[in-house]
Design a protein around this motif. Structure first.
Motif, PDB file in Angstrom:
ATOM      1  N   PRO A  32      27.917  32.548 109.029  1.00  0.00           N
ATOM      2  CA  PRO A  32      27.317  33.817 109.462  1.00  0.00           C
ATOM      3  C   PRO A  32      28.177  34.997 108.998  1.00  0.00           C
ATOM      4  CG  PRO A  32      28.400  32.740 111.300  1.00  0.00           C
ATOM      5  CD  PRO A  32      28.472  31.783 110.141  1.00  0.00           C
ATOM      6  N   PRO A  33      27.545  36.127 108.666  1.00  0.00           N
ATOM      7  CA  PRO A  33      28.299  37.288 108.186  1.00  0.00           C
ATOM      8  C   PRO A  33      28.992  38.032 109.326  1.00  0.00           C
ATOM      9  CG  PRO A  33      25.976  37.811 108.262  1.00  0.00           C
ATOM     10  CD  PRO A  33      26.116  36.367 108.650  1.00  0.00           C
ATOM     11  N   GLN A  34      29.957  37.374 109.950  1.00  0.00           N
ATOM     12  CA  GLN A  34      30.663  37.949 111.094  1.00  0.00           C
ATOM     13  C   GLN A  34      32.162  37.920 110.842  1.00  0.00           C
ATOM     14  OE1 GLN A  34      29.314  35.309 114.135  1.00  0.00           O
ATOM     15  NE2 GLN A  34      27.376  36.390 114.428  1.00  0.00           N
ATOM     16  N   ASP A  35      32.866  38.890 111.396  1.00  0.00           N
ATOM     17  CA  ASP A  35      34.314  38.989 111.223  1.00  0.00           C
ATOM     18  C   ASP A  35      35.065  37.850 111.900  1.00  0.00           C
ATOM     19  OD1 ASP A  35      33.811  41.333 109.868  1.00  0.00           O
ATOM     20  OD2 ASP A  35      34.307  42.628 111.569  1.00  0.00           O
ATOM     21  N   ASP A  36      34.507  37.292 112.969  1.00  0.00           N
ATOM     22  CA  ASP A  36      35.204  36.236 113.700  1.00  0.00           C
ATOM     23  C   ASP A  36      34.799  34.834 113.239  1.00  0.00           C
ATOM     24  OD1 ASP A  36      32.645  36.344 114.695  1.00  0.00           O
ATOM     25  OD2 ASP A  36      33.232  36.289 116.803  1.00  0.00           O
ATOM     26  N   ALA A  37      34.028  34.735 112.168  1.00  0.00           N
ATOM     27  CA  ALA A  37      33.609  33.434 111.643  1.00  0.00           C
ATOM     28  C   ALA A  37      34.673  32.890 110.692  1.00  0.00           C
ATOM     29  CB  ALA A  37      32.276  33.581 110.912  1.00  0.00           C
ATOM     30  N   GLN A  38      34.445  31.671 110.222  1.00  0.00           N
ATOM     31  CA  GLN A  38      35.320  31.031 109.230  1.00  0.00           C
ATOM     32  C   GLN A  38      35.365  31.891 107.966  1.00  0.00           C
ATOM     33  OE1 GLN A  38      33.971  27.094 108.215  1.00  0.00           O
ATOM     34  NE2 GLN A  38      34.880  27.200 106.199  1.00  0.00           N
ATOM     35  N   LEU A  39      36.541  32.025 107.364  1.00  0.00           N
ATOM     36  CA  LEU A  39      36.704  32.822 106.154  1.00  0.00           C
ATOM     37  C   LEU A  39      36.014  32.163 104.968  1.00  0.00           C
ATOM     38  CD1 LEU A  39      37.990  35.134 104.475  1.00  0.00           C
ATOM     39  CD2 LEU A  39      39.953  33.622 104.164  1.00  0.00           C
ATOM     40  N   SER A  40      35.220  32.945 104.254  1.00  0.00           N
ATOM     41  CA  SER A  40      34.671  32.517 102.967  1.00  0.00           C
ATOM     42  C   SER A  40      34.563  33.745 102.081  1.00  0.00           C
ATOM     43  CB  SER A  40      33.306  31.854 103.141  1.00  0.00           C
ATOM     44  OG  SER A  40      32.361  32.778 103.619  1.00  0.00           O
ATOM     45  N   ALA A  41      35.133  33.648 100.884  1.00  0.00           N
ATOM     46  CA  ALA A  41      35.108  34.758  99.933  1.00  0.00           C
ATOM     47  C   ALA A  41      34.921  34.182  98.540  1.00  0.00           C
ATOM     48  CB  ALA A  41      36.406  35.555 100.013  1.00  0.00           C
ATOM     49  N   LEU A  42      34.188  34.911  97.699  1.00  0.00           N
ATOM     50  CA  LEU A  42      33.909  34.470  96.345  1.00  0.00           C
ATOM     51  C   LEU A  42      34.524  35.439  95.349  1.00  0.00           C
ATOM     52  CD1 LEU A  42      32.364  32.418  94.554  1.00  0.00           C
ATOM     53  CD2 LEU A  42      30.461  34.032  94.584  1.00  0.00           C
ATOM     54  N   VAL A  43      35.334  34.921  94.440  1.00  0.00           N
ATOM     55  CA  VAL A  43      35.916  35.738  93.375  1.00  0.00           C
ATOM     56  C   VAL A  43      34.855  35.867  92.280  1.00  0.00           C
ATOM     57  CG1 VAL A  43      37.747  35.899  91.651  1.00  0.00           C
ATOM     58  CG2 VAL A  43      38.240  34.956  93.907  1.00  0.00           C
ATOM     59  N   GLY A  53      48.328  45.050  86.676  1.00  0.00           N
ATOM     60  CA  GLY A  53      48.260  43.653  86.251  1.00  0.00           C
ATOM     61  C   GLY A  53      46.900  43.044  86.492  1.00  0.00           C
ATOM     62  N   ARG A  54      46.885  41.738  86.756  1.00  0.00           N
ATOM     63  CA  ARG A  54      45.626  40.999  86.897  1.00  0.00           C
ATOM     64  C   ARG A  54      45.030  41.185  88.291  1.00  0.00           C
ATOM     65  NH1 ARG A  54      43.514  35.300  87.045  1.00  0.00           N
ATOM     66  NH2 ARG A  54      45.255  34.822  88.389  1.00  0.00           N
ATOM     67  N   LEU A  55      43.816  41.708  88.325  1.00  0.00           N
ATOM     68  CA  LEU A  55      43.091  41.946  89.569  1.00  0.00           C
ATOM     69  C   LEU A  55      41.965  40.934  89.701  1.00  0.00           C
ATOM     70  CD1 LEU A  55      42.580  45.811  89.466  1.00  0.00           C
ATOM     71  CD2 LEU A  55      43.858  44.569  91.182  1.00  0.00           C
ATOM     72  N   ALA A  56      41.822  40.364  90.885  1.00  0.00           N
ATOM     73  CA  ALA A  56      40.702  39.471  91.183  1.00  0.00           C
ATOM     74  C   ALA A  56      39.791  40.202  92.162  1.00  0.00           C
ATOM     75  CB  ALA A  56      41.211  38.176  91.797  1.00  0.00           C
ATOM     76  N   TYR A  57      38.576  40.499  91.715  1.00  0.00           N
ATOM     77  CA  TYR A  57      37.589  41.117  92.588  1.00  0.00           C
ATOM     78  C   TYR A  57      36.908  40.021  93.391  1.00  0.00           C
ATOM     79  CZ  TYR A  57      37.856  45.611  90.179  1.00  0.00           C
ATOM     80  OH  TYR A  57      38.274  46.808  89.674  1.00  0.00           O
ATOM     81  N   LEU A  58      36.740  40.264  94.682  1.00  0.00           N
ATOM     82  CA  LEU A  58      36.099  39.269  95.538  1.00  0.00           C
ATOM     83  C   LEU A  58      35.228  39.930  96.583  1.00  0.00           C
ATOM     84  CD1 LEU A  58      37.772  39.255  98.473  1.00  0.00           C
ATOM     85  CD2 LEU A  58      39.440  38.089  97.078  1.00  0.00           C
ATOM     86  N   ARG A  59      34.290  39.149  97.080  1.00  0.00           N
ATOM     87  CA  ARG A  59      33.464  39.594  98.198  1.00  0.00           C
ATOM     88  C   ARG A  59      33.706  38.649  99.357  1.00  0.00           C
ATOM     89  NH1 ARG A  59      27.295  39.394  99.820  1.00  0.00           N
ATOM     90  NH2 ARG A  59      27.553  40.576 101.738  1.00  0.00           N
ATOM     91  N   LEU A  86      43.396  45.652  97.681  1.00  0.00           N
ATOM     92  CA  LEU A  86      42.959  46.989  97.283  1.00  0.00           C
ATOM     93  C   LEU A  86      41.472  47.186  97.495  1.00  0.00           C
ATOM     94  CD1 LEU A  86      44.759  46.998  93.824  1.00  0.00           C
ATOM     95  CD2 LEU A  86      45.530  48.215  95.846  1.00  0.00           C
ATOM     96  N   ARG A  87      41.101  48.385  97.905  1.00  0.00           N
ATOM     97  CA  ARG A  87      39.705  48.797  97.900  1.00  0.00           C
ATOM     98  C   ARG A  87      39.554  49.702  96.684  1.00  0.00           C
ATOM     99  NH1 ARG A  87      38.462  49.880 103.163  1.00  0.00           N
ATOM    100  NH2 ARG A  87      37.670  47.782 103.256  1.00  0.00           N
ATOM    101  N   MET A  88      38.637  49.356  95.799  1.00  0.00           N
ATOM    102  CA  MET A  88      38.502  50.050  94.531  1.00  0.00           C
ATOM    103  C   MET A  88      37.412  51.122  94.613  1.00  0.00           C
ATOM    104  SD  MET A  88      40.821  48.439  92.894  1.00  0.00           S
ATOM    105  CE  MET A  88      40.613  48.812  91.168  1.00  0.00           C
ATOM    106  N   TYR A  89      37.697  52.251  93.983  1.00  0.00           N
ATOM    107  CA  TYR A  89      36.743  53.345  93.856  1.00  0.00           C
ATOM    108  C   TYR A  89      36.605  53.659  92.372  1.00  0.00           C
ATOM    109  CZ  TYR A  89      37.532  53.903  98.844  1.00  0.00           C
ATOM    110  OH  TYR A  89      37.625  53.675 100.190  1.00  0.00           O
ATOM    111  N   ASP A 103      32.683  43.097 102.881  1.00  0.00           N
ATOM    112  CA  ASP A 103      33.496  43.990 102.058  1.00  0.00           C
ATOM    113  C   ASP A 103      33.758  43.393 100.675  1.00  0.00           C
ATOM    114  OD1 ASP A 103      33.685  45.800 104.124  1.00  0.00           O
ATOM    115  OD2 ASP A 103      35.718  45.232 104.708  1.00  0.00           O
ATOM    116  N   ILE A 104      33.941  44.286  99.718  1.00  0.00           N
ATOM    117  CA  ILE A 104      34.371  43.913  98.376  1.00  0.00           C
ATOM    118  C   ILE A 104      35.748  44.512  98.180  1.00  0.00           C
ATOM    119  CG2 ILE A 104      33.951  44.257  95.913  1.00  0.00           C
ATOM    120  CD1 ILE A 104      30.959  44.187  96.559  1.00  0.00           C
TER     121      ILE A 104
END
Length: 135
Positions: A32-43, A53-59, A86-89, A103-104
């Motif tokens: 579920p898209p909740q802050d208190d759920a299990q962490l899952s992020a995709l690069v 240097g090398r940046l990995a963008y993830l959601r 980092l939060r990119m702009y 968040d991305i």
């Protein structure tokens, strides 16, 4: 333009939870898209920045990701430490200590993580892989 986004696109609460698979058992895991759920992020992107240097963008799809946290790259079975977050702009970047579900962000310091890899906490899950097609 922003009014159209609000009027016509669904709220994050209206979108169904994302699903992944447990790499050990191949059973489906609902995230579920909740802050208190299990962490899952995709690069989803790796870039080399001349200044940092090398940046990995993830959601982050579920859970919370913090600077200094140890995560598991469940695609490769390796552990990684979240270095600088980092939060990119368009014209600048902002250091943050935490990103939450939806968040991305960009992360510095990964050694073994690349495009399409899934990051999670101790409960392993693999999100849908990114595939590239040639024309």
């Amino acid at each position: 333009m922003l009014d159209a986004v609000i009027d016509y696109l669904p709220s994050p609460l209206d979108v169904p939870a994302i699903t992944g698979t447990d790499p050990r058992t191949d059973e489906v895991v609902v995230l579920p898209p909740q802050d208190d759920a299990q962490l899952s992020a995709l690069v989803f992107k790796i870039v080399t920045d001349p200044y940092v240097g090398r940046l990995a963008y993830l959601r982050v799809y579920s859970g919370t990701l913090s600077q200094g946290q140890m995560v598991t790259n469940s695609t490769k079975g390796k552990r990684e430490r979240i270095g600088r977050l980092l939060r990119m702009y368009a014209d600048h970047r902002e250091d943050v200590t935490e990103v939450r579900a939806g968040d991305i962000a960009a992360v510095l310091g990964f050694k073994d993580t690349f495009t399409g890899d899934t990051l999670c906490d101790n409960k392993l899950v693999v999100l849908e892989n990114i595939t590239f097609r040639s024309r």
